[in-house]
Design an enzyme around this catalytic site. Structure first.
Site, mmCIF file in Angstrom:
data_model
loop_
_atom_site.group_PDB
_atom_site.id
_atom_site.type_symbol
_atom_site.label_atom_id
_atom_site.label_comp_id
_atom_site.label_asym_id
_atom_site.label_seq_id
_atom_site.Cartn_x
_atom_site.Cartn_y
_atom_site.Cartn_z
ATOM 1 N N GLU A 257 -6.605 3.339 -5.932
ATOM 2 C CA GLU A 257 -7.878 3.408 -5.198
ATOM 3 C C GLU A 257 -8.595 4.671 -5.651
ATOM 4 O O GLU A 257 -8.137 5.788 -5.390
ATOM 5 C CB GLU A 257 -7.648 3.471 -3.688
ATOM 6 C CG GLU A 257 -8.977 3.390 -2.935
ATOM 7 C CD GLU A 257 -9.016 4.104 -1.595
ATOM 8 O OE1 GLU A 257 -9.954 3.857 -0.833
ATOM 9 O OE2 GLU A 257 -8.119 4.927 -1.317
ATOM 10 N N HIS B 92 -11.358 -3.021 3.450
ATOM 11 C CA HIS B 92 -11.296 -2.607 4.861
ATOM 12 C C HIS B 92 -12.087 -1.338 5.146
ATOM 13 O O HIS B 92 -12.155 -0.905 6.293
ATOM 14 C CB HIS B 92 -9.826 -2.424 5.254
ATOM 15 C CG HIS B 92 -9.158 -1.330 4.478
ATOM 16 N ND1 HIS B 92 -8.962 -1.407 3.117
ATOM 17 C CD2 HIS B 92 -8.686 -0.123 4.854
ATOM 18 C CE1 HIS B 92 -8.383 -0.296 2.701
ATOM 19 N NE2 HIS B 92 -8.204 0.504 3.722
ATOM 20 N N ASP B 93 -12.634 -0.724 4.113
ATOM 21 C CA ASP B 93 -13.379 0.528 4.301
ATOM 22 C C ASP B 93 -14.890 0.352 4.208
ATOM 23 O O ASP B 93 -15.630 1.285 4.534
ATOM 24 C CB ASP B 93 -12.961 1.553 3.234
ATOM 25 C CG ASP B 93 -11.533 2.011 3.409
ATOM 26 O OD1 ASP B 93 -11.080 2.111 4.568
ATOM 27 O OD2 ASP B 93 -10.851 2.271 2.395
ATOM 28 N N ASP C 42 0.875 -1.170 0.000
ATOM 29 C CA ASP C 42 0.000 0.000 0.000
ATOM 30 C C ASP C 42 0.916 1.225 0.000
ATOM 31 O O ASP C 42 1.881 1.280 0.759
ATOM 32 C CB ASP C 42 -0.841 -0.015 1.284
ATOM 33 C CG ASP C 42 -2.242 0.507 1.077
ATOM 34 O OD1 ASP C 42 -2.351 1.636 0.564
ATOM 35 O OD2 ASP C 42 -3.199 -0.193 1.429
ATOM 36 N N ASP D 73 -3.192 4.706 -2.444
ATOM 37 C CA ASP D 73 -4.306 5.197 -1.641
ATOM 38 C C ASP D 73 -4.864 6.503 -2.220
ATOM 39 O O ASP D 73 -4.121 7.367 -2.686
ATOM 40 C CB ASP D 73 -3.752 5.455 -0.228
ATOM 41 C CG ASP D 73 -4.816 5.671 0.818
ATOM 42 O OD1 ASP D 73 -5.604 4.737 1.044
ATOM 43 O OD2 ASP D 73 -4.851 6.763 1.414
HETATM 44 C C1 GLC Z 1 -8.212 5.151 1.886
HETATM 45 C C2 GLC Z 1 -8.026 3.982 2.794
HETATM 46 C C3 GLC Z 1 -8.723 4.273 4.086
HETATM 47 C C4 GLC Z 1 -8.098 5.484 4.713
HETATM 48 C C5 GLC Z 1 -8.128 6.661 3.747
HETATM 49 C C6 GLC Z 1 -7.218 7.757 4.193
HETATM 50 O O1 GLC Z 1 -9.533 5.333 1.515
HETATM 51 O O2 GLC Z 1 -8.481 2.820 2.168
HETATM 52 O O3 GLC Z 1 -8.661 3.180 4.959
HETATM 53 O O4 GLC Z 1 -8.760 5.831 5.890
HETATM 54 O O5 GLC Z 1 -7.685 6.288 2.473
HETATM 55 O O6 GLC Z 1 -5.882 7.351 4.022
#
Ligand code: GLC
Length: 533
Positions: free
Chosen positions: A266, A327-328, A101, A203
């Protein structure tokens, strides 16, 4: 189609590990790198090809690893750089790949870069972050909102300016218009590529560049009170700016100096905007995460039309991808129920493109009710609506029926699901009727059959209960029929009469039976039928 055969990230399935919750090796109740290493053979057995590790860098854990205070090290809670190297070697020894990541949009407020930046207005790193004066009336520089609640601007008393944070106030956004920031982050990428990582999941990629004039975001006319307060505005000026594509291209250029590496972005955007991240001449990210199966309601008509829309929107030669949970977001089992989770698995693993699985989904892990006093996720803690918290989908992996589920010998950092004695890897491995066994059969068939891995996808029929499509390559054709509801239904092809043998079925007992003409499906049933030539 032939390049798929030789391209690991097109061919293989990605498995997302949330490292805090996968396997603890030292009894502190938090998963770690040695724990991941101990479980590699399980992952190999399952048939996945690559692992994506959510962040393992040193972090004060305001956002559990997504607030990084050192990009070129491992947090002691997860182990050491030597443990990381050992993991990379062990992964590669099994002909698997490791994806890190990368969190380039923001650092921790404890990162030395930010400590310098906030130390004075004329510090050389001041411009590495986004600092703005207050408005004349003392108000925020603009109306932008944080994804974790409230304004995205935080006042810094000492230097008398606001800094911008798209997420928690402990996660200040870097200024990606600054070339030194770009160079520093590209060096970070090289550090890990040199250590052997095979790719990055980047991310919040669509956040990287903000409007140069910092214009106010418009009000969202569709805002509903049940939504997160962030959605009161449309993030028109704070995200998805045209210049972000220059950054993505530069990241890609860094990768291109190495062999066979990849980037997943992402990106939560509508399909038409999402696919622009493949970049001109496909020189953007290799895979912009396609979250449709996560964000859309589990409704057969909605999903079947989105499958078609997504395929149609892909640029020529662009490779698709699909994901059910992360995970979100709430886990698939909690969204659709344990019976329907089997149908969801079959849909996921029969679609065209790279598949990403979220740890534990293969055993039907569900969101766990975490008592309010044990809540740790900042999004849950800061928002008035506690249901926005993400702890429920991040609980420890359920390995066996022991009291701590085989995850730890200590006190787990989040509670373990009370159903884990019945729902775990060990118990399901030996049960041919289990969800885990179904996942494995689906994975093996997909990996063996070119038609499923890379073949064309041809929609056949869908209605308010079912979705069906054919996957085809050369002479091989599979018909996939999925009942997305709990009620029985019939499949009848309108234009063609299908005849074949059930290769995989959610009701395993029906595997190997012949089907022809109208098929009666039970509720929550899905089948993959090998068609006669
Ligand atoms: C992304 C991650 C999430 C995090 C956010 C801020 O969306 O997947 O878990 O809180 O970024 O870094």
């Amino acid at each position: 189609m032939d390049d798929v055969k030789d391209t690991w990230w097109k061919q293989g399935i990605i498995y997302q590990i949330y490292p805090r919750s996968f396997q603890d090796s030292n009894g502190d109740g938090i998963g770690d790198l040695r724990g991941v290493l101990q479980r590699l053979d399980y992952l190999r057995w399952l048939g996945v090809r690559s692992l994506w590790l959510s962040p393992v860098y040193p972090s004060p854990n305001a956002d559990f690893g997504y607030d990084i205070s050192d990009y070129v090290n491992i947090d002691p809670v997860f182990g050491t750089l030597a443990d990381f190297d050992a993991l990379v070697d062990a992964v590669h020894a099994r002909d698997m790949k490791l994806i890190m990541d990368l969190v380039p949009n923001h650092t921790s407020d404890q990162h030395p870069w930010f400590l310098e930046s906030r130390s004075s207005r004329d510090n050389p790193k001041r411009d590495w972050y986004i600092w703005k004066d207050a408005r004349e009336d003392g108000g925020y520089p603009n109306n932008w909102l944080s994804a974790f609640g409230g304004s995205a601007w935080e006042w810094d008393e000492k230097t008398g300016q606001f800094y911008y944070h798209a997420f928690d106030k402990a996660q200040p956004d870097l200024n990606w218009r600054n070339l030194e920031v770009q160079r520093a982050m590209f060096d970070v990428m090289r550090f890990w590529l040199d250590r052997g990582v095979d790719g990055f999941r980047v991310d919040v990629m669509w956040h990287l560049i903000k409007d140069e004039q910092f214009r106010d975001n418009p009000v969202n006319p569709d805002y509903q009170p049940h939504m997160s307060t962030f959605h009161q505005l449309l993030p028109l000026y704070s995200t998805d700016q045209p210049e972000v594509h220059d950054i993505v291209r530069k990241m890609r250029d860094v990768l291109e100096t190495y062999d066979d590496r990849m980037i997943i972005g992402e990106i939560y955007l509508p399909i038409q905007q999402l696919v622009t991240y493949y970049g001109v001449d496909l020189k953007g990210v290799h895979l912009p995460f396609n979250f449709q199966l996560i964000v859309l309601p589990w409704d057969s008509m909605t999903i079947s039309s989105s499958l078609v829309a997504y395929e149609a929107a892909l640029p020529p030669q662009a490779w698709p991808n699909w994901v059910l949970s992360n995970h979100d977001k709430p886990r698939i089992t909690s969204r659709v129920g344990i019976e329907q989770a089997a149908v969801a698995a079959m849909l996921l693993l029969t679609l065209r493109g790279t598949i990403t699985l979220y740890y534990g989904d293969e055993t039907g892990m569900r969101d766990v009710a975490v008592p309010v006093e044990q809540m740790v996720d900042p999004r849950g803690r800061n928002m008035p609506d506690k249901n926005l918290g993400r702890d429920p989908q991040r609980t420890p992996m359920q390995w066996d029926d022991s009291p701590k589920a085989g995850f730890t010998t200590g006190e787990p950092w989040l509670p373990i699901d009370r159903v884990s004695p019945q729902r775990n890897v060990a118990v399901q491995m030996d049960d041919p009727g289990s969800l885990l066994s179904l996942y494995r059969r689906l994975i093996y068939l997909r990996q063996k059959e070119k038609a499923l891995m890379a073949g064309d996808v041809i929609p056949v029929y869908s209605d308010h209960q079912l979705i069906s499509f054919v996957r085809a390559a050369d002479e091989t054709r599979f018909l996939i029929v999925l009942n997305l509801t709990h009620r029985p239904c019939y499949f009848k092809a309108e234009t063609e009469s299908f005849r074949g043998t059930t290769e995989v079925c959610t009701a395993g007992a029906l595997e190997g039976t012949s089907v022809e003409g109208t098929i009666a499906l039970e509720g929550d049933m899905g089948m993959i039928i090998r068609l006669e030539a």
